[in-house]
Design an enzyme around this catalytic site. Structure first.
Site, PDB file in Angstrom:
ATOM      1  N   ARG A  97       0.826  -1.216   0.000  1.00  0.00           N
ATOM      2  CA  ARG A  97       0.000   0.000   0.000  1.00  0.00           C
ATOM      3  C   ARG A  97       0.855   1.259   0.000  1.00  0.00           C
ATOM      4  NH1 ARG A  97      -4.932  -2.310   2.401  1.00  0.00           N
ATOM      5  NH2 ARG A  97      -6.635  -0.801   2.419  1.00  0.00           N
ATOM      6  N   ARG A  99     -24.472   0.160   0.560  1.00  0.00           N
ATOM      7  CA  ARG A  99     -24.164  -1.110   1.243  1.00  0.00           C
ATOM      8  C   ARG A  99     -24.364  -0.977   2.755  1.00  0.00           C
ATOM      9  NH1 ARG A  99     -18.785  -2.568  -0.430  1.00  0.00           N
ATOM     10  NH2 ARG A  99     -17.939  -1.762   1.500  1.00  0.00           N
TER      11      ARG A  99
HETATM   12  P1  AMP Z   1      -8.567  -3.396   3.685  1.00  0.00           P
HETATM   13  O1  AMP Z   1      -9.451  -4.494   4.159  1.00  0.00           O
HETATM   14  O2  AMP Z   1      -7.527  -3.852   2.726  1.00  0.00           O
HETATM   15  O3  AMP Z   1      -9.318  -2.224   3.172  1.00  0.00           O
HETATM   16  O4  AMP Z   1      -7.756  -2.873   4.970  1.00  0.00           O
HETATM   17  C1  AMP Z   1      -8.404  -2.380   6.104  1.00  0.00           C
HETATM   18  C2  AMP Z   1      -7.431  -1.550   6.940  1.00  0.00           C
HETATM   19  O5  AMP Z   1      -6.319  -2.357   7.341  1.00  0.00           O
HETATM   20  C3  AMP Z   1      -6.822  -0.396   6.193  1.00  0.00           C
HETATM   21  O6  AMP Z   1      -7.631   0.747   6.182  1.00  0.00           O
HETATM   22  C4  AMP Z   1      -5.533  -0.179   6.988  1.00  0.00           C
HETATM   23  O7  AMP Z   1      -5.796   0.472   8.204  1.00  0.00           O
HETATM   24  C5  AMP Z   1      -5.118  -1.589   7.323  1.00  0.00           C
HETATM   25  N1  AMP Z   1      -4.234  -2.170   6.279  1.00  0.00           N
HETATM   26  C6  AMP Z   1      -4.527  -3.197   5.442  1.00  0.00           C
HETATM   27  N2  AMP Z   1      -3.506  -3.459   4.632  1.00  0.00           N
HETATM   28  C7  AMP Z   1      -2.534  -2.568   4.936  1.00  0.00           C
HETATM   29  C8  AMP Z   1      -1.238  -2.313   4.420  1.00  0.00           C
HETATM   30  N3  AMP Z   1      -0.732  -3.018   3.419  1.00  0.00           N
HETATM   31  N4  AMP Z   1      -0.538  -1.302   4.982  1.00  0.00           N
HETATM   32  C9  AMP Z   1      -1.016  -0.570   5.992  1.00  0.00           C
HETATM   33  N5  AMP Z   1      -2.231  -0.753   6.526  1.00  0.00           N
HETATM   34  C10 AMP Z   1      -2.997  -1.747   6.002  1.00  0.00           C
END
Ligand code: AMP
Length: 288
Positions: free
Chosen positions: A88, A127
């Site tokens: 990310r 949603r």
């Molecule tokens: P997601 O389900 O991928 O939208 O992730 C949910 C939350 O997890 C994000 O908003 C971040 O707070 C954290 N997160 C997930 N993947 C990452 C990553 N690669 N780097 C940093 N934070 C992450």
């Protein structure tokens, strides 16, 4: 096969990852899912991540890189994996490059799902409203307010990865606003073109979801095209006819105008002639 799915929150990465898992028999590695599991289990990583996640921020790079590195070493990741939500940030992408190099693994493709942000927001709003109506629990960070923040952090911290991977000739961009199965087909076609999947997989899955098959829309337009051709010819004929008519009209109009002008000139000439004659008569009478 090892691929990365890149795209803002709500772009459908998770949905596509699950469909690809079924199709290719590889695993999905979602850092978001792993972090949520860690939060639920109350592990030290979970405790660290909880607040950050709830506010829509990003968990520190070293935490997520550590999680991914450990997970890739597990036996079920041998066949390949889809990274969903990781990397990310650019430092995460660099760490992943290092990590894969160390493990002698190759990254096949980075698939970017491009979507319209305002459409994303309304999707999430709908949603969330539906989930609340059904009495389901809504993810803390899945509200329109937090999503706005997550989108902002995507733009500033994750979007630079598009440039990062396109420079390394790894990036394929797909329109994420298409229907779910169309996006899956587009991803599959891309992976085929890159040689990341075998045409065999293509044949096997074609029976089910049929990426090589013409879509209904394509079939319809193929059927329509001869008619469309006829329509065009008909239209062209009509245009020709009207041009001809217009030509005739113009001719008629021109002739009419010329005739009228001639008549006017003749009348004037007659008037002039009559005036001259009258003058002559008056002069003669005066002489007498
Ligand atoms: P997601 O389900 O991928 O939208 O992730 C949910 C939350 O997890 C994000 O908003 C971040 O707070 C954290 N997160 C997930 N993947 C990452 C990553 N690669 N780097 C940093 N934070 C992450």
């Amino acid at each position: 096969m090892r691929i990365i799915l890149l795209g803002p929150p709500g772009s459908g990465k998770g949905t596509q990852a699950q469909l690809l898992v079924r199709r290719y028999g590889i695993i999905q590695l979602s850092t978001g899912e792993m972090l949520r599991a860690a939060v639920a289990a109350g592990t030290p990583v979970g405790l660290k991540a909880k607040e950050i996640m709830a506010s829509g921020g990003l968990v520190p790079d070293d935490v997520v890189v550590g999680i991914i590195s450990d997970r890739i070493d597990q036996p079920d990741a041998k066949n390949g994996f889809i990274l969903d939500g990781f990397p990310r940030t650019v430092p995460q992408a660099e760490a992943l490059d290092e990590l894969l190099k160390r493990k002698h693994l190759k990254l096949d493709a980075v698939i970017e799902l491009r979507v319209n942000e305002s459409a994303l927001l309304s999707r999430v709003e709908t949603r969330v409203a539906q989930m609340r109506e059904r009495g389901e629990e809504v993810r803390l960070d899945d509200t329109p307010e937090v999503l706005t923040k997550r989108l902002a952090s995507y733009r500033s911290q994750t979007e630079p990865l598009i440039h990062y991977y396109s420079e390394r000739r790894k990036l394929s961009t797909i329109d994420g606003m298409m229907a779910i199965d169309e996006v899956t087909r587009a991803i599959h076609r891309q992976l085929l073109a890159l040689g990341a999947v075998e045409p065999k997989t293509h044949a096997r899955s074609a029976a089910k979801s049929g990426p090589a098959k013409k879509t209904k829309t394509a079939k319809k337009s193929a059927k329509k095209s001869p008619k469309a051709g006829k329509k065009t010819t008909r239209a062209a004929k009509t245009v020709k006819k009207s041009v001809k008519k217009a030509g005739k009209g113009a001719k008629k109009a021109t002739t009419k105008t010329v005739k009228m002008a001639a008549q006017r000139t003749a009348k004037k000439a007659v008037k002039k002639g009559a005036k001259k004659a009258a003058k002559k008569v008056t002069k003669k009478r005066a002489k007498r």
